[in-house]
Scaffold this motif. Structure first.
Motif, PDB file in Angstrom:
ATOM      1  N   ILE A  45       0.839  -1.195   0.000  1.00  0.00           N
ATOM      2  CA  ILE A  45       0.000   0.000   0.000  1.00  0.00           C
ATOM      3  C   ILE A  45       0.878   1.250   0.000  1.00  0.00           C
ATOM      4  O   ILE A  45       0.639   2.193  -0.755  1.00  0.00           O
ATOM      5  CB  ILE A  45      -0.964  -0.009   1.209  1.00  0.00           C
ATOM      6  CG1 ILE A  45      -2.032  -1.089   1.015  1.00  0.00           C
ATOM      7  CG2 ILE A  45      -1.613   1.350   1.421  1.00  0.00           C
ATOM      8  CD1 ILE A  45      -2.873  -1.376   2.245  1.00  0.00           C
ATOM      9  N   ARG A  46       1.915   1.244   0.838  1.00  0.00           N
ATOM     10  CA  ARG A  46       2.803   2.408   0.929  1.00  0.00           C
ATOM     11  C   ARG A  46       3.533   2.645  -0.399  1.00  0.00           C
ATOM     12  O   ARG A  46       3.598   3.762  -0.901  1.00  0.00           O
ATOM     13  CB  ARG A  46       3.805   2.204   2.074  1.00  0.00           C
ATOM     14  CG  ARG A  46       4.692   3.397   2.324  1.00  0.00           C
ATOM     15  CD  ARG A  46       5.580   3.194   3.544  1.00  0.00           C
ATOM     16  NE  ARG A  46       6.308   1.931   3.519  1.00  0.00           N
ATOM     17  CZ  ARG A  46       7.399   1.707   2.785  1.00  0.00           C
ATOM     18  NH1 ARG A  46       7.880   2.655   2.002  1.00  0.00           N
ATOM     19  NH2 ARG A  46       8.007   0.545   2.824  1.00  0.00           N
ATOM     20  N   ILE A  47       4.042   1.570  -1.001  1.00  0.00           N
ATOM     21  CA  ILE A  47       4.760   1.702  -2.274  1.00  0.00           C
ATOM     22  C   ILE A  47       3.800   2.116  -3.378  1.00  0.00           C
ATOM     23  O   ILE A  47       4.132   2.944  -4.235  1.00  0.00           O
ATOM     24  CB  ILE A  47       5.505   0.398  -2.608  1.00  0.00           C
ATOM     25  CG1 ILE A  47       6.633   0.176  -1.579  1.00  0.00           C
ATOM     26  CG2 ILE A  47       6.069   0.433  -4.019  1.00  0.00           C
ATOM     27  CD1 ILE A  47       7.264  -1.205  -1.630  1.00  0.00           C
ATOM     28  N   ASN A  48       2.591   1.571  -3.361  1.00  0.00           N
ATOM     29  CA  ASN A  48       1.575   1.953  -4.346  1.00  0.00           C
ATOM     30  C   ASN A  48       1.264   3.445  -4.244  1.00  0.00           C
ATOM     31  O   ASN A  48       1.066   4.126  -5.261  1.00  0.00           O
ATOM     32  CB  ASN A  48       0.318   1.107  -4.137  1.00  0.00           C
ATOM     33  CG  ASN A  48      -0.570   1.080  -5.348  1.00  0.00           C
ATOM     34  OD1 ASN A  48      -0.126   1.321  -6.463  1.00  0.00           O
ATOM     35  ND2 ASN A  48      -1.825   0.786  -5.134  1.00  0.00           N
ATOM     36  N   ILE A  51       3.975   5.395  -5.935  1.00  0.00           N
ATOM     37  CA  ILE A  51       3.801   5.355  -7.394  1.00  0.00           C
ATOM     38  C   ILE A  51       2.668   6.285  -7.814  1.00  0.00           C
ATOM     39  O   ILE A  51       2.806   7.050  -8.767  1.00  0.00           O
ATOM     40  CB  ILE A  51       3.559   3.906  -7.868  1.00  0.00           C
ATOM     41  CG1 ILE A  51       4.830   3.072  -7.677  1.00  0.00           C
ATOM     42  CG2 ILE A  51       3.093   3.872  -9.321  1.00  0.00           C
ATOM     43  CD1 ILE A  51       4.643   1.588  -7.866  1.00  0.00           C
ATOM     44  N   ALA A  52       1.553   6.226  -7.088  1.00  0.00           N
ATOM     45  CA  ALA A  52       0.399   7.074  -7.423  1.00  0.00           C
ATOM     46  C   ALA A  52       0.734   8.553  -7.322  1.00  0.00           C
ATOM     47  O   ALA A  52       0.166   9.368  -8.047  1.00  0.00           O
ATOM     48  CB  ALA A  52      -0.779   6.731  -6.513  1.00  0.00           C
ATOM     49  N   SER A  53       1.660   8.901  -6.441  1.00  0.00           N
ATOM     50  CA  SER A  53       2.033  10.315  -6.291  1.00  0.00           C
ATOM     51  C   SER A  53       3.229  10.692  -7.166  1.00  0.00           C
ATOM     52  O   SER A  53       3.782  11.777  -7.024  1.00  0.00           O
ATOM     53  CB  SER A  53       2.297  10.649  -4.823  1.00  0.00           C
ATOM     54  OG  SER A  53       3.400   9.915  -4.335  1.00  0.00           O
ATOM     55  N   GLY A  54       3.621   9.788  -8.075  1.00  0.00           N
ATOM     56  CA  GLY A  54       4.672  10.106  -9.028  1.00  0.00           C
ATOM     57  C   GLY A  54       6.085   9.961  -8.488  1.00  0.00           C
ATOM     58  O   GLY A  54       7.042  10.356  -9.148  1.00  0.00           O
ATOM     59  N   ALA A  89       6.591   1.071 -11.448  1.00  0.00           N
ATOM     60  CA  ALA A  89       7.574   2.116 -11.162  1.00  0.00           C
ATOM     61  C   ALA A  89       8.499   2.315 -12.360  1.00  0.00           C
ATOM     62  O   ALA A  89       8.792   3.455 -12.743  1.00  0.00           O
ATOM     63  CB  ALA A  89       8.378   1.768  -9.904  1.00  0.00           C
ATOM     64  N   LEU A  90       8.933   1.219 -12.964  1.00  0.00           N
ATOM     65  CA  LEU A  90       9.785   1.318 -14.155  1.00  0.00           C
ATOM     66  C   LEU A  90       9.047   2.020 -15.291  1.00  0.00           C
ATOM     67  O   LEU A  90       9.623   2.853 -16.002  1.00  0.00           O
ATOM     68  CB  LEU A  90      10.249  -0.076 -14.596  1.00  0.00           C
ATOM     69  CG  LEU A  90      11.277  -0.751 -13.691  1.00  0.00           C
ATOM     70  CD1 LEU A  90      11.421  -2.231 -14.045  1.00  0.00           C
ATOM     71  CD2 LEU A  90      12.617  -0.036 -13.772  1.00  0.00           C
ATOM     72  N   THR A  91       7.770   1.699 -15.459  1.00  0.00           N
ATOM     73  CA  THR A  91       6.960   2.356 -16.485  1.00  0.00           C
ATOM     74  C   THR A  91       6.883   3.853 -16.215  1.00  0.00           C
ATOM     75  O   THR A  91       7.042   4.667 -17.130  1.00  0.00           O
ATOM     76  CB  THR A  91       5.544   1.744 -16.535  1.00  0.00           C
ATOM     77  OG1 THR A  91       5.657   0.345 -16.825  1.00  0.00           O
ATOM     78  CG2 THR A  91       4.685   2.423 -17.583  1.00  0.00           C
TER      79      THR A  91
END
Length: 191
Positions: A45-48, A51-54, A89-91
């Protein structure tokens, strides 16, 4: 008359002052770390959220710290989640070829999952690899025939392929294919 010094005042205080309380509390502190470690779900959840915040690089750094400690045989759910997050994240960092490699690796390690095939197909499509995207989506649907998103994506890939064919027909002297080319372009563009 002179004022009392700080030493004289602290010496005159009875032992029940704040410092004595702080000393007692210090002795009561646990000697081991009692914090609860982050669960794999909490980490995902934290990593997601990163990613969601760029914050793609920060997310990738977090994933790279966690991934070596997770075995895909012993903790398949956590491993899958980290791999999906890594590819996202790579994307986000524009490293599409590496993200495709992550999804490709997932298809070998988790052949029962349709999602890596679908996600890989979207990246292949963006990279202009229509035939590969088509094949990836066929695999996704073969694994899960009720995977609606993969069916929609396959339809879009087929429309794009049809549009290319109609455009080629027009360029090769078949003027009547222009209507089909225009119609497929409208559908692809959502008009």
């Amino acid at each position: 008359m002179h004022g009392a010094s700080a030493q004289e005042l602290s010496a005159s205080k009875p032992d029940g002052g704040w410092q004595a309380l702080a000393d007692v509390l210090k002795k009561l502190e646990p000697s081991v770390d009692t914090s609860i470690p982050e669960t794999p779900v909490q980490a995902s959840i934290r990593i997601n959220q990163l990613i969601a915040s760029g914050k793609f690089q920060q997310a990738l750094d977090e994933i790279e710290k966690k991934q070596p400690t997770v075995s895909y045989m012993e903790q398949p759910g956590t491993d899958v989640q980290l791999r999906f997050l890594r590819a996202r994240a790579l994307t986000g960092l524009g490293r599409t070829a590496e993200a495709i490699d992550v999804y490709q690796d997932m298809t070998g390690k988790y052949p029962e999952l349709a999602e890596p095939w679908n996600n890989m197909a979207t990246l292949q499509l963006k990279a202009g690899l229509l035939d590969q995207a088509y094949e990836s989506l066929k695999m996704a649907i073969g694994i899960n025939p009720k995977y609606g998103i993969a069916h929609r994506n396959l339809g879009l890939v087929q429309l794009i392929m049809a549009n290319h064919s109609f455009d080629q027909a027009v360029q090769n002297g078949v003027a009547s294919a222009a209507k089909q080319a225009a119609a497929t372009k409208q559908i692809i563009n959502g008009n």
